[in-house]
Design an enzyme around this catalytic site. Structure first.
Site, PDB file in Angstrom:
ATOM      1  N   CYS A  56       0.906  -1.294   0.106  1.00 21.34           N
ATOM      2  CA  CYS A  56       0.073  -0.044  -0.048  1.00 21.34           C
ATOM      3  C   CYS A  56       0.866   1.268  -0.029  1.00 21.34           C
ATOM      4  O   CYS A  56       0.323   2.400  -0.354  1.00 21.34           O
ATOM      5  CB  CYS A  56      -0.916  -0.059   1.305  1.00 21.34           C
ATOM      6  N   ASN A  57       2.039   1.221   0.396  1.00 24.00           N
ATOM      7  CA  ASN A  57       3.079   2.395   0.322  1.00 24.00           C
ATOM      8  C   ASN A  57       4.076   2.432  -0.511  1.00 24.00           C
ATOM      9  O   ASN A  57       4.766   3.609  -0.747  1.00 24.00           O
ATOM     10  CB  ASN A  57       3.633   2.259   1.766  1.00 24.00           C
ATOM     11  N   ARG A  58       4.167   1.476  -1.348  1.00 22.13           N
ATOM     12  CA  ARG A  58       5.273   1.351  -2.440  1.00 22.13           C
ATOM     13  C   ARG A  58       5.042   0.501  -3.518  1.00 22.13           C
ATOM     14  O   ARG A  58       4.415  -0.656  -3.212  1.00 22.13           O
ATOM     15  CB  ARG A  58       6.624   1.143  -1.639  1.00 22.13           C
ATOM     16  N   SER A 113       9.927   2.854   5.810  1.00 19.84           N
ATOM     17  CA  SER A 113       8.568   2.461   5.898  1.00 19.84           C
ATOM     18  C   SER A 113       7.990   3.784   6.747  1.00 19.84           C
ATOM     19  O   SER A 113       8.403   4.530   7.227  1.00 19.84           O
ATOM     20  CB  SER A 113       8.065   1.235   6.848  1.00 19.84           C
ATOM     21  N   GLU A 118       8.463  -0.936  11.251  1.00 15.88           N
ATOM     22  CA  GLU A 118       7.482  -1.758  11.330  1.00 15.88           C
ATOM     23  C   GLU A 118       7.985  -3.224  10.651  1.00 15.88           C
ATOM     24  O   GLU A 118       9.030  -3.314   9.855  1.00 15.88           O
ATOM     25  CB  GLU A 118       6.355  -1.396  10.387  1.00 15.88           C
ATOM     26  N   GLY A 193     -12.683  -7.329   3.585  1.00 16.17           N
ATOM     27  CA  GLY A 193     -11.508  -7.904   3.018  1.00 16.17           C
ATOM     28  C   GLY A 193     -11.048  -8.967   4.435  1.00 16.17           C
ATOM     29  O   GLY A 193     -11.678  -8.977   5.338  1.00 16.17           O
ATOM     30  N   ALA A 194     -10.419  -9.795   3.840  1.00 17.74           N
ATOM     31  CA  ALA A 194      -9.837 -10.830   4.900  1.00 17.74           C
ATOM     32  C   ALA A 194      -8.224 -11.114   4.633  1.00 17.74           C
ATOM     33  O   ALA A 194      -7.780 -12.124   5.060  1.00 17.74           O
ATOM     34  CB  ALA A 194     -10.490 -12.258   4.728  1.00 17.74           C
ATOM     35  N   MET A 197      -3.638  -7.130   6.293  1.00 20.92           N
ATOM     36  CA  MET A 197      -3.803  -5.991   6.964  1.00 20.92           C
ATOM     37  C   MET A 197      -5.251  -5.927   7.805  1.00 20.92           C
ATOM     38  O   MET A 197      -5.290  -5.317   8.894  1.00 20.92           O
ATOM     39  CB  MET A 197      -3.806  -4.897   5.982  1.00 20.92           C
ATOM     40  N   ILE A 198      -6.129  -6.646   7.175  1.00 18.73           N
ATOM     41  CA  ILE A 198      -7.489  -6.541   7.817  1.00 18.73           C
ATOM     42  C   ILE A 198      -7.255  -7.320   9.008  1.00 18.73           C
ATOM     43  O   ILE A 198      -7.967  -7.203  10.167  1.00 18.73           O
ATOM     44  CB  ILE A 198      -8.538  -6.957   6.890  1.00 18.73           C
TER      45      ILE A 198
END
Length: 424
Positions: A56-58, A113, A118, A193-194, A197-198
């Site tokens: 999600c970040n890169r 990050s 993290e 979602g599953a 991250m969720i």
């Protein structure tokens, strides 16, 4: 052999641009095939190793070949995202050789990050490497780069406190929700979602003992498996619009390429709730929730980029650990570059071994013939040793007598260093 990387992340590109270059894990193999096929027509790059890290970040592409081909890689990535190369260049970064290695090591260690230190990125990198390996795109050079990245990350996490006081995206979401709702135990929470991250977000929210938890997922079975861990219910993604009004908190993170929670659905939910506030977090890239939703009254919508300020808190406490981590990374980079430099001699070593084997086989064949003729073992061993010695020394002696005085002197020094070394 050269290594190069290009990418864009949360510090260089806005969320919507990153969304154009987001690849789900099941898209990695065909995407790598497309990238490597684009190199096939170029005689300078017939075989390019490649790997893609997309979170999600890169989104980052790592490649290895005899010659660096950044321009070609840039063009391919811009075309795959449907953007002008100039726009991509204005938001991307490019790295090669030691810089690329250093970046990979920093990413794996959590130093690059949004949440400093993290650990989730390390698992995501390992998934990306497995996907590249399965796709047949990972050669010895990139494999070595990533395996060393994982080793450096482990040492950083073991030898420093880089992960101490770290606030995850999930924890940040809980903190923000707590600012809106006085008592989270009275809230109903919906997770869309599953995935990993969720799972992480649900774990954090469940610790606050909300009134109800629900998991909406495209695959009901997977949703039920996750919901059962938190004493919640599972529902189909298709039922989400009709039930959205039931929930005070909505956390979404799917691999969908298009928004799955639209403006109209949220407006209808607000009306049914008589405008009681809703807290929404969109952790997906590309977005799961249409951005226009943020403008609605009584809606508090946060994206991954909106959480940046929250997760940066406490970063000052980890600066000493960062300095320690950089020292470990420096040593890792030097070690990798030394290994990479040695790779250039591999073809020569292979040729020397092949030549030596050819000489050995020839002398062994001659020795067997002499034995068959009745020659004594002592005479055969003497002949074989002389034959091998003459073959090994012939080229060196020829070079020693060839050329001008300066070249002969240089050859003499080289031969002396190679053949007349004193054993310690």
């Amino acid at each position: 052999m050269s290594v190069w990387a290009l990418g864009l992340n949360h510090t260089t590109a806005p969320l919507d641009l990153r969304g154009r270059f987001a690849f789900a894990l099941d898209q990695i193999a065909p995407t790598l095939h497309s990238l490597r096929s684009s190199f096939a027509g170029n005689s300078s790059h017939p075989q390019v190793e490649a790997a893609i890290i997309s979170t999600c970040n890169r989104t980052e592409i790592y490649c290895a070949s005899e010659h660096i081909a950044l321009d070609h890689t840039f063009g391919w990535l811009a075309q795959s995202g449907g953007v002008a190369p100039a726009l991509l260049r204005s938001h991307a970064y490019t790295l090669h050789d030691d810089e690329a290695a250093r970046h990979a090591f920093r990413v794996a260690s959590g130093l690059d990050s949004m949440v400093l230190g993290e650990a989730q990125i390390l698992g995501q990198m390992k998934d990306a490497v497995r996907a590249a390996e399965t796709a047949g795109a990972l050669g010895s050079t990139l494999n070595q780069l990533f395996q060393r990245s994982f080793a450096v990350a482990k040492e950083v996490r073991t030898a420093t406190e880089i992960g101490a006081h770290s606030i995850s995206m999930a924890a940040a979401a809980v903190r923000l929700a707590g600012q809106l709702f006085e008592d989270l135990r009275k809230t109903r929470v919906l997770f869309v979602g599953a995935g990993e991250m969720i799972d992480l977000a649900a774990t954090h929210f469940a610790a606050k003992e909300p009134k109800a938890i629900a998991i909406a997922n495209r695959t009901l079975e997977r949703g039920e498996k996750l919901a059962s861990r938190f004493g919640g219910e599972a529902m189909r993604l298709a039922d989400l619009p009709a039930r959205l009004a039931e929930f005070d908190i909505v956390i979404s993170c799917t691999a969908s390429t298009l928004p799955i929670i639209g403006l109209g659905a949220v407006e209808r939910a607000l009306k049914a709730r008589k405008h009681r506030p809703m807290f929404m977090v969109d952790l997906a890239v590309p977005r799961d929730i249409e951005p226009e939703v943020k403008a609605l009254e009584d809606i508090y919508l946060y994206t991954v980029d909106d959480l940046a300020q929250v997760v940066q808190q406490g970063q000052a406490n980890r600066q000493a650990a960062v300095a320690q981590a950089e020292v470990i990374i420096d040593a890792g980079v030097q070690s990798f570059m030394h290994w990479l430099g040695q790779r250039g001699t591999v073809p020569l070593i292979q040729q020397l071994n092949a030549q030596a084997d050819e000489w050995r086989a020839a002398e062994m064949a001659r020795a067997r013939k002499l034995l068959a003729k009745g020659e004594s073992i002592e005479a055969v061993l003497e002949a074989m040793s002389r034959g091998l010695t003459q073959k090994m020394m012939h080229g060196a002696m020829a070079e020693l007598h060839a050329g001008d005085a300066a070249s002969r002197e240089q050859t003499a020094q080289t031969l002396s260093r190679l053949f007349l070394r004193k054993e310690r």
